[in-house]
Design a protein around this motif. Structure first.
Motif, PDB file in Angstrom:
ATOM      1  N   ALA A 104     -15.897  16.287  -2.830  1.00 50.03           N
ATOM      2  CA  ALA A 104     -15.971  17.653  -2.299  1.00 50.03           C
ATOM      3  C   ALA A 104     -14.618  18.317  -2.459  1.00 50.03           C
ATOM      4  O   ALA A 104     -13.584  17.691  -2.234  1.00 50.03           O
ATOM      5  CB  ALA A 104     -16.373  17.616  -0.826  1.00 50.03           C
ATOM      6  N   ALA A 138       0.868  -1.194   0.000  1.00 50.19           N
ATOM      7  CA  ALA A 138       0.000   0.000   0.000  1.00 50.19           C
ATOM      8  C   ALA A 138       0.895   1.232   0.000  1.00 50.19           C
ATOM      9  O   ALA A 138       0.802   2.095   0.875  1.00 50.19           O
ATOM     10  CB  ALA A 138      -0.924  -0.033   1.218  1.00 50.19           C
ATOM     11  N   ALA A 187      -9.104   4.246  -1.270  1.00 48.98           N
ATOM     12  CA  ALA A 187      -7.953   3.599  -0.616  1.00 48.98           C
ATOM     13  C   ALA A 187      -8.364   3.062   0.758  1.00 48.98           C
ATOM     14  O   ALA A 187      -7.984   1.956   1.147  1.00 48.98           O
ATOM     15  CB  ALA A 187      -6.799   4.586  -0.486  1.00 48.98           C
TER      16      ALA A 187
HETATM   17  C1  LIG Z   1      -3.004  17.213  -3.098  1.00 50.16           C
HETATM   18  C2  LIG Z   1      -3.909  16.012  -3.101  1.00 50.16           C
HETATM   19  C3  LIG Z   1      -5.226  16.136  -2.659  1.00 50.16           C
HETATM   20  C4  LIG Z   1      -6.071  15.025  -2.652  1.00 50.16           C
HETATM   21  N1  LIG Z   1      -7.356  15.170  -2.218  1.00 50.16           N
HETATM   22  C5  LIG Z   1      -8.166  14.100  -2.191  1.00 50.16           C
HETATM   23  C6  LIG Z   1      -9.501  14.215  -1.701  1.00 50.16           C
HETATM   24  O1  LIG Z   1      -9.954  15.299  -1.332  1.00 50.16           O
HETATM   25  N2  LIG Z   1     -10.269  13.095  -1.651  1.00 50.16           N
HETATM   26  C7  LIG Z   1      -9.795  11.873  -2.050  1.00 50.16           C
HETATM   27  O2  LIG Z   1     -10.536  10.878  -1.967  1.00 50.16           O
HETATM   28  N3  LIG Z   1      -8.536  11.727  -2.529  1.00 50.16           N
HETATM   29  C8  LIG Z   1      -7.715  12.803  -2.605  1.00 50.16           C
HETATM   30  N4  LIG Z   1      -6.431  12.671  -3.074  1.00 50.16           N
HETATM   31  C9  LIG Z   1      -5.937  11.340  -3.477  1.00 50.16           C
HETATM   32  C10 LIG Z   1      -5.485  10.571  -2.225  1.00 50.16           C
HETATM   33  O3  LIG Z   1      -4.665  11.363  -1.407  1.00 50.16           O
HETATM   34  C11 LIG Z   1      -4.757   9.291  -2.601  1.00 50.16           C
HETATM   35  O4  LIG Z   1      -5.559   8.567  -3.495  1.00 50.16           O
HETATM   36  C12 LIG Z   1      -4.479   8.477  -1.328  1.00 50.16           C
HETATM   37  O5  LIG Z   1      -3.520   9.140  -0.535  1.00 50.16           O
HETATM   38  C13 LIG Z   1      -4.002   7.068  -1.668  1.00 50.16           C
HETATM   39  O6  LIG Z   1      -3.835   6.362  -0.475  1.00 50.16           O
HETATM   40  P1  LIG Z   1      -2.711   5.228  -0.370  1.00 50.16           P
HETATM   41  O7  LIG Z   1      -2.861   4.614   0.973  1.00 50.16           O
HETATM   42  O8  LIG Z   1      -2.743   4.359  -1.559  1.00 50.16           O
HETATM   43  O9  LIG Z   1      -1.334   6.021  -0.469  1.00 50.16           O
HETATM   44  P2  LIG Z   1      -0.745   7.181   0.446  1.00 50.16           P
HETATM   45  O10 LIG Z   1      -1.785   7.817   1.260  1.00 50.16           O
HETATM   46  O11 LIG Z   1       0.061   8.031  -0.475  1.00 50.16           O
HETATM   47  O12 LIG Z   1       0.233   6.395   1.422  1.00 50.16           O
HETATM   48  C14 LIG Z   1       1.384   5.734   0.957  1.00 50.16           C
HETATM   49  C15 LIG Z   1       2.306   5.520   2.147  1.00 50.16           C
HETATM   50  O13 LIG Z   1       3.422   4.757   1.708  1.00 50.16           O
HETATM   51  C16 LIG Z   1       4.620   5.340   2.186  1.00 50.16           C
HETATM   52  N5  LIG Z   1       5.660   5.047   1.209  1.00 50.16           N
HETATM   53  C17 LIG Z   1       5.654   5.344  -0.109  1.00 50.16           C
HETATM   54  N6  LIG Z   1       6.768   4.885  -0.693  1.00 50.16           N
HETATM   55  C18 LIG Z   1       7.490   4.283   0.274  1.00 50.16           C
HETATM   56  C19 LIG Z   1       8.732   3.584   0.290  1.00 50.16           C
HETATM   57  N7  LIG Z   1       9.460   3.416  -0.817  1.00 50.16           N
HETATM   58  N8  LIG Z   1       9.163   3.087   1.464  1.00 50.16           N
HETATM   59  C20 LIG Z   1       8.440   3.234   2.602  1.00 50.16           C
HETATM   60  N9  LIG Z   1       7.261   3.870   2.645  1.00 50.16           N
HETATM   61  C21 LIG Z   1       6.788   4.387   1.492  1.00 50.16           C
HETATM   62  C22 LIG Z   1       4.313   6.826   2.302  1.00 50.16           C
HETATM   63  O14 LIG Z   1       5.160   7.437   3.274  1.00 50.16           O
HETATM   64  C23 LIG Z   1       2.845   6.815   2.732  1.00 50.16           C
HETATM   65  O15 LIG Z   1       2.716   6.802   4.133  1.00 50.16           O
HETATM   66  C24 LIG Z   1      -5.579  13.770  -3.099  1.00 50.16           C
HETATM   67  C25 LIG Z   1      -4.254  13.646  -3.540  1.00 50.16           C
HETATM   68  C26 LIG Z   1      -3.428  14.750  -3.543  1.00 50.16           C
HETATM   69  C27 LIG Z   1      -1.996  14.586  -4.018  1.00 50.16           C
END
Ligand SMILES: Cc1cc2nc3c(=O)[nH]c(=O)nc-3n(C[C@H](O)[C@H](O)[C@H](O)COP(=O)(O)OP(=O)(O)OC[C@H]3O[C@@H](n4cnc5c(N)ncnc54)[C@H](O)[C@@H]3O)c2cc1C
Length: 380
Positions: free
Chosen positions: A333, A102, A302
């Protein structure tokens, strides 16, 4: 001791870790591996860019989110060998009996000359702070700072709203300084993946506030002081990359099927093609069978994927039936700076304070579920 390893403590990873810890007894070692020690509220980054939110309000120590028995490992994941359920990290090799990938996504500027070098991504609290500081720095020396945002999705729209609100603050305070904010978008509308009416309202609000929006302008080159879209040039002091993203490059080297944006193709239980290895969040390409589309990369989904992946990892271990992933998109939103916002709930488009309340409500719900009312009060 048999081990469950969760790579990435973002929206998907945290929810999965909590679910696994609820389901498995203490005979199981649960590891959460992340490069940082805090969960980042990525959805709030635009507010950091605009200077209306202290970064500490977006950084939640993992200890506040997961049970004490979870082993927190601070390490950079370098490569993943799913066939062995092994991970090479900055502190050595980890081997798991059950694993969730993830690791989220990253900016993808591939193919656009100069973009990686000159355009600033908005993917982490550090990125958002860097943009804020650069704007501040330019404002010291210049009367007008030109910010060009590449992209037309949610990030570009919210970042534009945050910056234009900053400009309003500068003007209200009669500083003699201003920001010129331009969105350069390659398709013909904002929020191409979202509700059309929502996109129209968002664009009208931003335009009324003074954001210049240029559609059908695919960026071809980024230089120190300029963004080029074919023959058209957009002068820029600061360039922000809010366009394409892709799954974490850590998934690239394993021999599993990768879909668009380098996301790992998973089945409807969120399993990869390797036994005991699940993938969730932005790193995964799940399918929404009800709507017949691949799932979008969003925090909302996610979290749902993390829940199902955690449930199924525990089910495999306990010999129970797995549950299918059935995404449910409640709505969307966006904050557009100050008291402006736009939201869509069950097809109804809301604006102003109603939209802000929708966005805030989603954050509070997320926090309360992740860590109880105290966490919601501290970070909401
Ligand atoms: C500016 C912005 C605003 C957003 N607003 C919204 C919103 O309003 N609503 C919405 O639904 N979605 C929004 N999104 C999308 C949403 O943030 C992502 O889809 C979501 O964060 C994905 O969750 P995830 O758990 O897959 O990854 P992430 O939340 O990115 O978590 C990944 C984790 O993995 C860790 N990681 C990554 N690479 C490594 C590595 N090589 N080694 C160790 N650790 C690592 C990181 O530190 C992090 O903690 C937004 C995205 C951005 C960029």
């Amino acid at each position: 001791m048999p081990t469950v390893t969760i790579l990435g403590g973002g929206y998907a990873g945290i929810r999965a870790t909590r679910r696994v810890a609820e389901k498995l007894d203490k005979a199981w070692n649960i590891q959460l591996v992340d490069r940082g020690v805090e969960h980042q509220l990525i959805t709030r980054l635009p507010e950091i860019v605009g200077g209306t939110l202290d970064p500490s309000r977006c950084l939640i120590p993992y200890m506040r989110l997961v049970a004490k028995r979870v082993q927190l490992i601070r390490a950079h994941v370098i490569t993943i060998s799913p066939s062995l359920r092994q991970v090479e990290t900055s502190i050595g090799t980890l081997t798991a009996d059950s694993m969730l990938v993830a690791l989220g996504g990253t900016a993808n500027c591939a193919g656009i000359e100069g973009a990686e070098r000159h355009a600033l991504p908005v993917r982490s609290v550090d990125n958002a702070l860097e943009i804020h500081r650069r704007v501040q720095f330019c404002l010291v020396a210049q009367e007008e700072v030109r910010v060009v945002i590449i992209g037309g999705g949610y990030t570009a729209t919210e970042v534009a709203g945050a910056l234009i609100e900053w400009r309003r603050g500068l003007e209200r305070a009669r500083t003699g300084k201003t920001l010129a904010v331009t969105i350069v978008n390659d398709v013909d509308r904002l929020l191409p993946a979202g509700n059309q009416r929502l996109a129209e309202v968002a664009e009208r609000v931003l335009s009324d506030k003074g954001v210049a929006v240029r559609h059908r302008a695919p960026v071809t080159q980024v230089e120190t002081n300029e963004v080029r879209a074919g023959d058209v040039s957009f002068p820029a002091d600061i360039v922000i990359w809010a366009a394409r993203s892709r799954a974490s490059p850590c998934v690239d080297d394993a021999h599993w099927q990768l879909g668009p944006e380098g996301r790992v193709v998973v089945d409807n239980y969120l399993r990869s093609s390797y036994e005991g290895v699940y993938v969730a969040g932005d790193a995964a390409l799940a399918y929404d069978y009800a709507r017949d589309v691949p799932t979008a990369a969003s925090a909302q989904l996610a979290v749902q994927e993390g829940q199902i992946a955690g449930e199924n990892m525990a089910a495999d271990i306990l010999g129970k039936p797995r549950v299918e992933f059935r995404p449910g998109v409640l709505g969307e939103a966006l904050l557009l700076g100050g008291h402006s916002g736009v939201a869509e709930l069950a097809g109804v488009v809301l604006t102003g304070r109603a939209a802000l309340a929708t966005k805030h409500g989603a954050l509070i719900r997320y926090l309360a579920r992740a860590g109880g009312p105290r966490l919601a009060a501290d970070y909401g």
